[in-house]
Each structure stands twice: as structure tokens, then as C-alpha cells.
Design an enzyme around this catalytic site. Structure first.
Site, PDB file in Angstrom:
ATOM      1  N   LYS A  83       0.501  -1.593  -0.122  1.00 50.56           N
ATOM      2  CA  LYS A  83      -0.250  -0.063   0.242  1.00 50.56           C
ATOM      3  C   LYS A  83       1.257   1.382  -0.223  1.00 50.56           C
ATOM      4  O   LYS A  83       1.711   1.045  -0.737  1.00 50.56           O
ATOM      5  CB  LYS A  83      -0.874  -0.099   1.332  1.00 50.56           C
ATOM      6  N   THR A 110     -17.982  -6.983   1.668  1.00 48.81           N
ATOM      7  CA  THR A 110     -17.197  -5.965   2.649  1.00 48.81           C
ATOM      8  C   THR A 110     -18.135  -4.938   3.684  1.00 48.81           C
ATOM      9  O   THR A 110     -16.757  -5.133   4.078  1.00 48.81           O
ATOM     10  CB  THR A 110     -16.484  -4.868   1.264  1.00 48.81           C
TER      11      THR A 110
END
Length: 407
Positions: free
Chosen positions: A248, A363
């Protein structure tokens, strides 16, 4: 048994509920991030701006990272050639683990093929190493933590998200005579809220519990050297195991844990997810180490990242859009149903060249579907202007609710 019929039924259910996931075929271009090329289903191409990527700081394009990777590639070739135990540990892996241990002020670090595997492997293995270990987990922990805890087969308890009273109630019911691990996150990725690290540590310490934190959405971006929210708040020494990612903010690939030498040695020796996986290619380890090393000193990049996130939130709030703002770099816009969520995502891409992926169930819970924007330091003011105008047009087009804007 008609296996295809069973598969069709499962897939059709996703289509009917408006949450079937489609992959957008994009090609990142060196030096052009956050711009990318979108290859449409008909084979044509269109330049787009990526607003949902996890390369939070643009380090996947940074010359320092690319230079280290080119050097390692020319020196060692492509793959590592084995697992860490059998010919797959190189100087590059050792350097990376040393950088990560230093980043978090720990004795050691252990690199995995992803942060998902690091969470899953560590949490599923610890109960084998510590007989009778009870794991207490935040309700909104990542799927990798949930799966690792489930696979461990150990006794587990789930406390309400960030609810200190519920955590204390559960720990009290377990008692102080049993081994306990409390697992939580520093930044929860779907709402962008912060874990209550200090208070959780205070309560956990009363019961002699181990503290396990997932800093995946924080490493590189928070703290004086990018050590995460725990570093920012001066709490790293109170955390026993820190999980992080290299894919990330660091812009490369892989995951890790940082902990005591004994803890890392035990996980290294017993976790199947570590033992039986081919190690990261040296070129990847080299790039990740260079990125970690660079971000330890690049405070300006972190500050610019936070500034861009604040600006985007302010602009979208100014339109009356329902922003979920907990002060982190993540900018979720609440839509509330999967059909509109995907519709806006599709129209942003097709008509405005803006790519943001819809976030739907499972999610996030049903009724909380959202668009999740991740501004970076290289999303300039023109890109922000374009996004804000597009969201204004499409919100009106879909007749979605707005909050009252106070002048």
C-alpha cells in the site's frame, strides 16, 4: 449433480443483488500515476485517473524504489528460487526484515507473501504455540484476521467495534489466569476510523493479554518515520505484534509482522503459511526495503497526503455529500444501495475518466454501500476539481440525498 447449475445459481444471485464484481483492465504507466490506461471490453483505450488505489503515496513509481529493483533484477534475476527455509532467503530479505524491525522499534520482523497471509498464518499458529490461548477480536477486523482466528480453532470472543466497555466485559469473563490475545486495527479501511489503541492497551494490560495490531492502512503514512498510528501516538512499545503491508503506502508487494525475536522465531518455525510459501522475489524485497528506508525520512510526502485528503473531504462535504469522516486519509462516500453504487462508479469511469470501485456487501453491511476514494499526494488540484464536479452531476442525476450545507 449438475455442477454448472450450482455455479450459475451462485453467480446469478450476485447479479440479481447488484453486487457482482467486475475487474477493470487498467495499465499503470511509469511516471504518470495516478493516470492509467483503461482497456475497454471492445479493445479501445481511454486515459483515466485512479481514485481507489492502495498505492497511497505513489511510491510504486518512485525513482528510489525503481532504481533498487532494477539493480536487484540485474544482480539476481527474477525469482527467489525457493522457500525461506530452502534456498529462498537472500541478503535482500534480511535487509528488508532489518528495516522493518527498525521501523517499529522491535527486535525482529518476518516477511510474508502478503499482509493477508501474515495475519492468517500468525493468528492461526499462535494458539498452537501458547496452549489455551483465547483470542479477543474487534468486530470489524479484516477478513484475514477473522480467517486466521477461525482456522486456529481456539476459543474466541468478538467485542463490539472500538467498544471499551464490551472489551472489558469479555476479558473479565475470561479471567486473568488464562492466556489472552487482543487483536485490533489502527485504521479500519472501510470507514477510515482509528482504533482506540491506548485505551485497548490499558485494558489488555490489566489482564496480562498480548496485543496484536494490524497497521496495514497506516504504515508509511502515520508517525514521524511512517511506523503507523502506534508510532504517531508513542505506543509502539506497548504492542506485542505489529502486522503491516508492503503493497500500500510502500507501493511494492508483500506483508510482515514485527515483534520480539522469540515471537518471530516461533512463527517462522511453525506457521505453514510461512514455511511452505515461496519467498518474495529478491527484486521485490529490494524495492520494498528502499521504499521503507526512504519514507522513514520523507515527512513532507506524508503531510501532503494528509492535506490532499482533507481538501477532498472539505470539497465533497461542501456539496452536501454524505462523507464518512473519522480524520484518516480514507474518504468514503455513503451511497446506501448496491445498484446506485455501481451505477455511479460506471458513469464516473465511462463519462468522466474517473475510476473508483464500488464497495458492496459482504465487504460492508447491506445498506452501507459506498464509494471509497483514496487521494494521494500526486492527485493535483485539477484532478480534485474534476472529481468534485463529476460527483455533483451524478449525485443529482441519481437523485440521491444530500446533507444541508451550513454556510
Amino acid at each position: 449433480m449438475d455442477y454448472n447449475l450450482a455455479l450459475d445459481t451462485a453467480l446469478n444471485r450476485l447479479h440479481t443483488e447488484g453486487r457482482y464484481r467486475t475487474f477493470i483492465d487498467i495499465e499503470r504507466r511509469k511516471g504518470a500515476f495516478p493516470k492509467a490506461m483503461w482497456r475497454k471490453p471492445d479493445g479501445s483505450e481511454k486515459e483515466i485517473t485512479v481514485w481507489c488505489g492502495n498505492d497511497y503515496l505513489g511510491m510504486g513509481q518512485h525513482p528510489v524504489v525503481l532504481g533498487a529493483m532494477h539493480e536487484a533484477l540485474d544482480s539476481t534475476g527474477a525469482g527467489s528460487g525457493g522457500t525461506r527455509n530452502i534456498s529462498g532467503t537472500t541478503l535482500y530479505h534480511k535487509r528488508l526484515e532489518a528495516e522493518l524491525a527498525d521501523l517499529h522499534g522491535k527486535e525482529a520482523a518476518l516477511v510474508f507473501s502478503s499482509a493477508y497471509i501474515a495475519n492468517d498464518a500468525t493468528l492461526s499458529t499462535l494458539p498452537q504455540l501458547i496452549p489455551g490461548l483465547v483470542i479477543v477480536s474487534d468486530k470489524l477486523n479484516h477478513a484475514s484476521m477473522i480467517e486466521g482466528i477461525r482456522r486456529s480453532g481456539t476459543e474466541k470472543h468478538i467485542f463490539k467495534h472500538n467498544d471499551l466497555d464490551d472489551l472489558r466485559r469479555i476479558l473479565t469473563s475470561i479471567g486473568k489466569d488464562r492466556p489472552i490475545l487482543v487483536a485490533f486495527e489502527s485504521v479500519y479501511s472501510m470507514d477510515g476510523d482509528f482504533g482506540r489503541i491506548e485505551e485497548i492497551c490499558d485494558i489488555a494490560d490489566e489482564f496480562g493479554a498480548l496485543k496484536y495490531i494490524d497497521e496495514v492502512h497506516a504504515v508509511g503514512m502515520y508517525g514521524p518515520r511512517g511506523g503507523g498510528v502506534a508510532e504517531r501516538d508513542g505506543l509502539m512499545d506497548r504492542i506485542d505484534i505489529i502486522n503491516g503491508t508492503l503493497g500500500k503506502a510502500y507501493g511494492v508487494f508483500g506483508g510482515y509482522i514485527a515483534a520480539s525475536s522469540k515471537m518471530c522465531d516461533a512463527v517462522r518455525s511453525y506457521a505453514p503459511g510461512f514455511i511452505f510459501s515461496t519467498s518474495l522475489p529478491p527484486v521485490v524485497a529490494a524495492g520494498a526495503a528502499a521504499s521503507v528506508r526512504h519514507l522513514k525520512g520523507d515527512v513532507e510526502l506524508r503531510e501532503k497526503h494528509q492535506t490532499q485528503a482533507r481538501i477532498l473531504k472539505m470539497r465533497l462535504k461542501g456539496l452536501g455529500l454524505p462523507i464518512i469522516d473519522h480524520g484518516s486519509h480514507i474518504v468514503p462516500v455513503h451511497v446506501g444501495d448496491p445498484v446506485h453504487c455501481k451505477m455511479i462508479s460506471d458513469m464516473l469511469l465511462e463519462h468522466f475518466g474517473i475510476y473508483v470501485q464500488p464497495i458492496n456487501f459482504p465487504t460492508v453491511p447491506r445498506g452501507t454501500e459506498r464509494l471509497r476514494f483514496t487521494p494521494s499526494p500526486v492527485h493535483d488540484s485539477g484532478m480534485i476539481d474534476h472529481l468534485v464536479k463529476a460527483m455533483d452531476v451524478l449525485w443529482q442525476h441519481c437523485a440521491l440525498n444530500r446533507a444541508e450545507v451550513v454556510a
